[in-house]
Design a protein around this motif. Structure first.
Motif, PDB file in Angstrom:
ATOM      1  N   GLY A 165     -41.375   1.646  24.874  1.00 42.14           N
ATOM      2  CA  GLY A 165     -42.525   0.915  25.750  1.00 42.14           C
ATOM      3  C   GLY A 165     -43.222   2.090  26.513  1.00 42.14           C
ATOM      4  O   GLY A 165     -42.996   3.022  26.306  1.00 42.14           O
ATOM      5  N   ALA A 166     -44.048   1.630  27.475  1.00 44.87           N
ATOM      6  CA  ALA A 166     -45.088   2.318  28.135  1.00 44.87           C
ATOM      7  C   ALA A 166     -44.127   3.207  29.242  1.00 44.87           C
ATOM      8  O   ALA A 166     -44.406   4.283  29.497  1.00 44.87           O
ATOM      9  N   ASN A 167     -43.142   2.695  29.876  1.00 44.17           N
ATOM     10  CA  ASN A 167     -42.502   3.261  30.841  1.00 44.17           C
ATOM     11  C   ASN A 167     -40.952   3.574  30.350  1.00 44.17           C
ATOM     12  O   ASN A 167     -40.298   2.489  30.250  1.00 44.17           O
TER      13      ASN A 167
ATOM     14  N   MET B  15     -39.093  10.367  28.969  1.00 44.70           N
ATOM     15  CA  MET B  15     -39.836  11.175  29.673  1.00 44.70           C
ATOM     16  C   MET B  15     -39.042  12.321  30.472  1.00 44.70           C
ATOM     17  O   MET B  15     -39.493  13.630  30.351  1.00 44.70           O
ATOM     18  N   ARG B  16     -37.651  11.998  30.675  1.00 40.39           N
ATOM     19  CA  ARG B  16     -36.860  13.190  31.086  1.00 40.39           C
ATOM     20  C   ARG B  16     -36.624  14.174  30.388  1.00 40.39           C
ATOM     21  O   ARG B  16     -36.918  15.547  30.393  1.00 40.39           O
TER      22      ARG B  16
ATOM     23  N   THR C   4     -43.179  12.094  38.329  1.00 43.71           N
ATOM     24  CA  THR C   4     -44.683  12.165  38.368  1.00 43.71           C
ATOM     25  C   THR C   4     -45.169  11.426  36.905  1.00 43.71           C
ATOM     26  O   THR C   4     -45.952  10.686  37.047  1.00 43.71           O
ATOM     27  N   GLY C   5     -44.318  11.710  35.811  1.00 40.68           N
ATOM     28  CA  GLY C   5     -44.856  11.243  34.585  1.00 40.68           C
ATOM     29  C   GLY C   5     -44.469   9.709  34.736  1.00 40.68           C
ATOM     30  O   GLY C   5     -45.288   8.714  34.063  1.00 40.68           O
ATOM     31  N   VAL C   6     -43.211   9.158  35.165  1.00 41.93           N
ATOM     32  CA  VAL C   6     -43.217   7.578  34.947  1.00 41.93           C
ATOM     33  C   VAL C   6     -43.935   7.018  35.903  1.00 41.93           C
ATOM     34  O   VAL C   6     -44.599   5.701  35.625  1.00 41.93           O
ATOM     35  N   THR C   7     -44.312   7.504  37.201  1.00 48.97           N
ATOM     36  CA  THR C   7     -45.390   6.835  37.921  1.00 48.97           C
ATOM     37  C   THR C   7     -46.608   6.869  37.086  1.00 48.97           C
ATOM     38  O   THR C   7     -47.416   5.430  37.366  1.00 48.97           O
ATOM     39  N   ALA C   8     -47.005   7.614  36.721  1.00 48.23           N
ATOM     40  CA  ALA C   8     -48.540   7.613  35.908  1.00 48.23           C
ATOM     41  C   ALA C   8     -48.498   6.578  34.542  1.00 48.23           C
ATOM     42  O   ALA C   8     -49.233   5.823  34.545  1.00 48.23           O
ATOM     43  N   ALA C   9     -47.188   6.687  34.056  1.00 50.69           N
ATOM     44  CA  ALA C   9     -46.916   5.754  32.912  1.00 50.69           C
ATOM     45  C   ALA C   9     -47.146   4.156  33.438  1.00 50.69           C
ATOM     46  O   ALA C   9     -47.728   3.495  32.789  1.00 50.69           O
ATOM     47  N   THR C  10     -46.525   3.937  34.344  1.00 50.63           N
ATOM     48  CA  THR C  10     -46.479   2.635  34.940  1.00 50.63           C
ATOM     49  C   THR C  10     -47.811   2.366  35.377  1.00 50.63           C
ATOM     50  O   THR C  10     -48.220   1.102  35.268  1.00 50.63           O
ATOM     51  N   ALA C  11     -48.718   3.098  36.175  1.00 53.00           N
ATOM     52  CA  ALA C  11     -49.776   2.855  36.609  1.00 53.00           C
ATOM     53  C   ALA C  11     -50.567   2.509  35.523  1.00 53.00           C
ATOM     54  O   ALA C  11     -51.548   1.777  35.710  1.00 53.00           O
ATOM     55  N   PHE C  12     -50.817   3.447  34.576  1.00 52.30           N
ATOM     56  CA  PHE C  12     -51.745   3.446  33.540  1.00 52.30           C
ATOM     57  C   PHE C  12     -51.143   2.397  32.113  1.00 52.30           C
ATOM     58  O   PHE C  12     -51.977   1.947  31.228  1.00 52.30           O
ATOM     59  N   GLY C  13     -49.956   1.943  32.408  1.00 52.55           N
ATOM     60  CA  GLY C  13     -49.398   1.041  31.006  1.00 52.55           C
ATOM     61  C   GLY C  13     -49.367   1.839  29.826  1.00 52.55           C
ATOM     62  O   GLY C  13     -49.307   1.437  28.654  1.00 52.55           O
TER      63      GLY C  13
ATOM     64  N   ARG D  29     -48.992  13.019  29.785  1.00 56.90           N
ATOM     65  CA  ARG D  29     -50.309  13.876  30.124  1.00 56.90           C
ATOM     66  C   ARG D  29     -50.154  14.329  31.692  1.00 56.90           C
ATOM     67  O   ARG D  29     -50.171  15.524  32.071  1.00 56.90           O
ATOM     68  N   ASN D  30     -49.863  13.445  32.606  1.00 57.95           N
ATOM     69  CA  ASN D  30     -49.744  13.927  33.911  1.00 57.95           C
ATOM     70  C   ASN D  30     -48.407  14.861  34.102  1.00 57.95           C
ATOM     71  O   ASN D  30     -48.592  15.755  35.048  1.00 57.95           O
ATOM     72  N   ALA D  31     -47.283  14.337  33.774  1.00 62.56           N
ATOM     73  CA  ALA D  31     -46.050  15.569  33.620  1.00 62.56           C
ATOM     74  C   ALA D  31     -46.485  16.955  33.187  1.00 62.56           C
ATOM     75  O   ALA D  31     -46.191  17.989  33.851  1.00 62.56           O
TER      76      ALA D  31
END
Length: 201
Positions: free
Chosen positions: A29-31, A36-37, A63-72, A79-81
């Protein structure tokens, strides 16, 4: 640095071959915090040229999880991580703090990862690959013989020739030979072929 890091991270995530190298799992899934870890644990030590602390792993993963959640999108999170890792001083600078020696605590010596980083940048003009970081952490540079063996291994690589050429280009300013102004009246033999021959010599 932020703009460059974002551009590099975007290019890395868009390239399937690069993604395969830095992401050791398939996200569910997206998140997917676990995947991510793992990505941070895989790419982080390569980018920072040392093992990351638990606190650093948690922060970059967040950082990565927050961006993944925000952008789906897991890729947007990754990319953000990656961008965060590339903006860190631990990526931008070669950190050499060292550790106290047993003989004299006032004297510090480079840690194995600091030493392998210095050797790799000096001899290959590049960050050390994971294999070299692993060898350093496993004690390959704990004595003079190990350091010599690794140096010989690095010098034998094709990148070493390129790095050595760049070193002499800089020290002797050989890159300027093609454009350095010389009076044709005073130096009639300073021809383009002479310039090329000087650089080759």
């Amino acid at each position: 640095y932020e703009t460059s890091a974002r551009d590099v991270a975007a290019a890395a995530v868009a390239d399937p071959a690069t993604v395969a190298k830095i992401r050791p799992c398939t996200p569910v899934g997206a998140n997917d915090p676990a995947c991510m870890r793992k990505m941070v644990e895989t790419f982080g030590p390569l980018a920072w040229r040392r093992p990351l602390t638990e606190e650093e792993i948690v922060r970059i993963t967040g950082t990565g999880v927050t961006a993944a959640t925000a952008f789906g999108s897991f890729d947007q999170g990754m990319r953000n991580a990656v961008s965060a890792l590339l903006q860190s001083p631990y990526f931008l600078y070669i950190v050499e703090i060292g550790e106290p020696t047993a003989e004299d605590p006032a004297v510090r010596r480079l840690t194995p990862t600091e030493l392998v980083t210095r050797m790799s940048f000096f001899l290959l003009n590049s960050t050390p690959p994971q294999a070299l970081l692993d060898a350093a952490n496993q004690g390959a540079l704990d004595d003079e013989a190990g350091i010599r063996a690794l140096a010989a291994q690095l010098v034998a690589q094709p990148q070493a020739r390129t790095a050595l050429d760049a070193f002499y280009d800089e020290v002797y300013q050989l890159r300027n030979l093609a454009t350095v102004p010389k009076s044709a009246d005073l130096f009639p033999e300073f021809t383009p072929s002479a310039r090329a021959a000087m650089r080759m010599e």
